[in-house]
Motif scaffolding. Sequence first.
Motif, PDB file in Angstrom:
ATOM      1  N   ARG A  83     -38.965 -32.089 -11.964  1.00 50.94           N
ATOM      2  CA  ARG A  83     -37.609 -31.910 -12.506  1.00 50.94           C
ATOM      3  C   ARG A  83     -37.365 -32.802 -13.710  1.00 50.94           C
ATOM      4  O   ARG A  83     -37.934 -33.882 -13.823  1.00 50.94           O
ATOM      5  CB  ARG A  83     -36.546 -32.112 -11.446  1.00 50.94           C
ATOM      6  CG  ARG A  83     -36.322 -33.511 -10.988  1.00 50.94           C
ATOM      7  CD  ARG A  83     -35.232 -33.663  -9.940  1.00 50.94           C
ATOM      8  NE  ARG A  83     -35.343 -32.753  -8.829  1.00 50.94           N
ATOM      9  CZ  ARG A  83     -36.106 -32.925  -7.755  1.00 50.94           C
ATOM     10  NH1 ARG A  83     -36.835 -33.994  -7.649  1.00 50.94           N
ATOM     11  NH2 ARG A  83     -36.135 -32.049  -6.791  1.00 50.94           N
ATOM     12  N   ILE A  84     -36.495 -32.292 -14.580  1.00 51.48           N
ATOM     13  CA  ILE A  84     -36.065 -33.036 -15.765  1.00 51.48           C
ATOM     14  C   ILE A  84     -34.555 -32.861 -15.868  1.00 51.48           C
ATOM     15  O   ILE A  84     -34.040 -31.756 -15.727  1.00 51.48           O
ATOM     16  CB  ILE A  84     -36.718 -32.485 -17.058  1.00 51.48           C
ATOM     17  CG1 ILE A  84     -38.237 -32.545 -16.978  1.00 51.48           C
ATOM     18  CG2 ILE A  84     -36.204 -33.247 -18.282  1.00 51.48           C
ATOM     19  CD1 ILE A  84     -38.951 -31.762 -18.076  1.00 51.48           C
ATOM     20  N   HIS A  85     -33.859 -33.970 -16.107  1.00 49.34           N
ATOM     21  CA  HIS A  85     -32.419 -33.928 -16.370  1.00 49.34           C
ATOM     22  C   HIS A  85     -32.197 -34.524 -17.753  1.00 49.34           C
ATOM     23  O   HIS A  85     -32.725 -35.594 -18.062  1.00 49.34           O
ATOM     24  CB  HIS A  85     -31.644 -34.765 -15.347  1.00 49.34           C
ATOM     25  CG  HIS A  85     -31.700 -34.220 -13.964  1.00 49.34           C
ATOM     26  ND1 HIS A  85     -30.712 -33.427 -13.450  1.00 49.34           N
ATOM     27  CD2 HIS A  85     -32.625 -34.328 -12.994  1.00 49.34           C
ATOM     28  CE1 HIS A  85     -31.029 -33.086 -12.219  1.00 49.34           C
ATOM     29  NE2 HIS A  85     -32.194 -33.622 -11.915  1.00 49.34           N
ATOM     30  N   GLY A  86     -31.412 -33.825 -18.566  1.00 45.82           N
ATOM     31  CA  GLY A  86     -31.138 -34.314 -19.908  1.00 45.82           C
ATOM     32  C   GLY A  86     -29.680 -34.116 -20.279  1.00 45.82           C
ATOM     33  O   GLY A  86     -28.950 -33.367 -19.630  1.00 45.82           O
ATOM     34  N   LYS A  87     -29.273 -34.815 -21.343  1.00 45.94           N
ATOM     35  CA  LYS A  87     -27.887 -34.755 -21.791  1.00 45.94           C
ATOM     36  C   LYS A  87     -27.857 -34.837 -23.312  1.00 45.94           C
ATOM     37  O   LYS A  87     -28.679 -35.515 -23.917  1.00 45.94           O
ATOM     38  CB  LYS A  87     -27.136 -35.933 -21.183  1.00 45.94           C
ATOM     39  CG  LYS A  87     -25.659 -35.870 -21.301  1.00 45.94           C
ATOM     40  CD  LYS A  87     -25.038 -36.995 -20.495  1.00 45.94           C
ATOM     41  CE  LYS A  87     -23.588 -36.689 -20.281  1.00 45.94           C
ATOM     42  NZ  LYS A  87     -23.010 -37.490 -19.245  1.00 45.94           N
ATOM     43  N   THR A  88     -26.899 -34.138 -23.904  1.00 42.37           N
ATOM     44  CA  THR A  88     -26.756 -34.162 -25.365  1.00 42.37           C
ATOM     45  C   THR A  88     -25.802 -35.274 -25.780  1.00 42.37           C
ATOM     46  O   THR A  88     -25.087 -35.841 -24.968  1.00 42.37           O
ATOM     47  CB  THR A  88     -26.145 -32.854 -25.884  1.00 42.37           C
ATOM     48  OG1 THR A  88     -24.825 -32.722 -25.354  1.00 42.37           O
ATOM     49  CG2 THR A  88     -26.979 -31.662 -25.547  1.00 42.37           C
ATOM     50  N   THR A  89     -25.798 -35.517 -27.090  1.00 43.81           N
ATOM     51  CA  THR A  89     -24.699 -36.254 -27.689  1.00 43.81           C
ATOM     52  C   THR A  89     -23.684 -35.187 -28.098  1.00 43.81           C
ATOM     53  O   THR A  89     -23.898 -34.001 -27.836  1.00 43.81           O
ATOM     54  CB  THR A  89     -25.183 -37.054 -28.916  1.00 43.81           C
ATOM     55  OG1 THR A  89     -25.739 -36.141 -29.852  1.00 43.81           O
ATOM     56  CG2 THR A  89     -26.217 -38.090 -28.512  1.00 43.81           C
ATOM     57  N   SER A  96     -26.991 -27.452 -34.640  1.00 45.95           N
ATOM     58  CA  SER A  96     -26.728 -27.392 -33.213  1.00 45.95           C
ATOM     59  C   SER A  96     -25.630 -26.391 -32.869  1.00 45.95           C
ATOM     60  O   SER A  96     -24.657 -26.225 -33.598  1.00 45.95           O
ATOM     61  CB  SER A  96     -26.314 -28.779 -32.708  1.00 45.95           C
ATOM     62  OG  SER A  96     -25.983 -28.724 -31.353  1.00 45.95           O
ATOM     63  N   THR A  97     -25.814 -25.729 -31.747  1.00 47.30           N
ATOM     64  CA  THR A  97     -24.793 -24.818 -31.223  1.00 47.30           C
ATOM     65  C   THR A  97     -23.894 -25.532 -30.233  1.00 47.30           C
ATOM     66  O   THR A  97     -22.984 -24.939 -29.671  1.00 47.30           O
ATOM     67  CB  THR A  97     -25.465 -23.630 -30.507  1.00 47.30           C
ATOM     68  OG1 THR A  97     -26.258 -24.133 -29.419  1.00 47.30           O
ATOM     69  CG2 THR A  97     -26.343 -22.849 -31.465  1.00 47.30           C
ATOM     70  N   ILE A  98     -24.131 -26.811 -30.028  1.00 47.55           N
ATOM     71  CA  ILE A  98     -23.422 -27.571 -28.999  1.00 47.55           C
ATOM     72  C   ILE A  98     -22.023 -27.939 -29.463  1.00 47.55           C
ATOM     73  O   ILE A  98     -21.814 -28.412 -30.567  1.00 47.55           O
ATOM     74  CB  ILE A  98     -24.216 -28.833 -28.625  1.00 47.55           C
ATOM     75  CG1 ILE A  98     -25.494 -28.407 -27.921  1.00 47.55           C
ATOM     76  CG2 ILE A  98     -23.398 -29.767 -27.765  1.00 47.55           C
ATOM     77  CD1 ILE A  98     -26.407 -29.536 -27.586  1.00 47.55           C
ATOM     78  N   ASP A  99     -21.059 -27.730 -28.593  1.00 49.57           N
ATOM     79  CA  ASP A  99     -19.679 -28.138 -28.804  1.00 49.57           C
ATOM     80  C   ASP A  99     -19.288 -28.977 -27.599  1.00 49.57           C
ATOM     81  O   ASP A  99     -19.023 -28.449 -26.533  1.00 49.57           O
ATOM     82  CB  ASP A  99     -18.785 -26.903 -28.940  1.00 49.57           C
ATOM     83  CG  ASP A  99     -17.330 -27.268 -29.148  1.00 49.57           C
ATOM     84  OD1 ASP A  99     -17.053 -28.372 -29.648  1.00 49.57           O
ATOM     85  OD2 ASP A  99     -16.476 -26.441 -28.781  1.00 49.57           O
ATOM     86  N   GLY A 100     -19.268 -30.286 -27.749  1.00 49.73           N
ATOM     87  CA  GLY A 100     -18.990 -31.171 -26.625  1.00 49.73           C
ATOM     88  C   GLY A 100     -20.260 -31.533 -25.883  1.00 49.73           C
ATOM     89  O   GLY A 100     -21.355 -31.104 -26.240  1.00 49.73           O
ATOM     90  N   LEU A 101     -20.117 -32.336 -24.860  1.00 49.84           N
ATOM     91  CA  LEU A 101     -21.269 -32.790 -24.091  1.00 49.84           C
ATOM     92  C   LEU A 101     -21.828 -31.682 -23.208  1.00 49.84           C
ATOM     93  O   LEU A 101     -21.081 -30.937 -22.588  1.00 49.84           O
ATOM     94  CB  LEU A 101     -20.882 -33.980 -23.220  1.00 49.84           C
ATOM     95  CG  LEU A 101     -20.500 -35.254 -23.966  1.00 49.84           C
ATOM     96  CD1 LEU A 101     -20.007 -36.297 -22.976  1.00 49.84           C
ATOM     97  CD2 LEU A 101     -21.674 -35.783 -24.759  1.00 49.84           C
ATOM     98  N   GLN A 102     -23.150 -31.586 -23.193  1.00 50.46           N
ATOM     99  CA  GLN A 102     -23.828 -30.621 -22.330  1.00 50.46           C
ATOM    100  C   GLN A 102     -24.992 -31.312 -21.653  1.00 50.46           C
ATOM    101  O   GLN A 102     -25.510 -32.309 -22.152  1.00 50.46           O
ATOM    102  CB  GLN A 102     -24.358 -29.436 -23.141  1.00 50.46           C
ATOM    103  CG  GLN A 102     -23.293 -28.563 -23.715  1.00 50.46           C
ATOM    104  CD  GLN A 102     -23.868 -27.395 -24.490  1.00 50.46           C
ATOM    105  OE1 GLN A 102     -25.057 -27.146 -24.478  1.00 50.46           O
ATOM    106  NE2 GLN A 102     -23.012 -26.669 -25.178  1.00 50.46           N
ATOM    107  N   SER A 103     -25.383 -30.759 -20.524  1.00 52.86           N
ATOM    108  CA  SER A 103     -26.537 -31.262 -19.798  1.00 52.86           C
ATOM    109  C   SER A 103     -27.511 -30.124 -19.564  1.00 52.86           C
ATOM    110  O   SER A 103     -27.135 -28.958 -19.570  1.00 52.86           O
ATOM    111  CB  SER A 103     -26.104 -31.851 -18.456  1.00 52.86           C
ATOM    112  OG  SER A 103     -25.338 -33.010 -18.650  1.00 52.86           O
ATOM    113  N   VAL A 104     -28.768 -30.493 -19.326  1.00 57.46           N
ATOM    114  CA  VAL A 104     -29.796 -29.516 -18.991  1.00 57.46           C
ATOM    115  C   VAL A 104     -30.485 -29.992 -17.722  1.00 57.46           C
ATOM    116  O   VAL A 104     -30.657 -31.188 -17.504  1.00 57.46           O
ATOM    117  CB  VAL A 104     -30.816 -29.322 -20.143  1.00 57.46           C
ATOM    118  CG1 VAL A 104     -31.621 -30.585 -20.404  1.00 57.46           C
ATOM    119  CG2 VAL A 104     -31.741 -28.147 -19.875  1.00 57.46           C
TER     120      VAL A 104
END
Length: 153
Positions: A83-89, A96-104
């Motif tokens: 398993r891998i857990h990750g988080k964005t800034t 980036s398509t990211i809007d706000g904090l996301q995790s994977v």
Amino acid sequence: MLSKEEEGIKNRFENYINKIIDIGFLKGGIVDIDSGDIICGSKDFNVCYVEYQEILNIFNGLTSISLLINGDRYFVKTSDDIRIHGKTTLKSSRSSTIDGLQSVIIRRTKEKCIIGVFKENLTQEIAEKYIEEIIDDITKLNKNENISNLIEE
């Protein structure tokens, strides 16, 4: 062309992905560990070869502080051989398509890799629970999917 059995399994995998999207994941997919091919995925889900290699390297014990999924950079919070857990800034890159904090969350079986991306309104514990349900179902369907060194006798 897929056999009837293969078509049934693919449909089942698509149902897994639809379920995690329905409960609040932003995107997700199931990837073949050996080839890196996407077996199924939600809309806008993609894992390119370099991203797939980063995932494999982490599963194989190489240390990394970050990885890319769908072109977005996630900082690795925890990882081991399954398993891998990750988080964005807030914004991981200009494109980036990211809007706000996301995790994977990335979880593997012997032959499959399940990837789910979720916003912070879905807790890691809930996300993990749904991914584990998928893993349990996959390993019940095919005992060869179990990773033998991690199975308690």
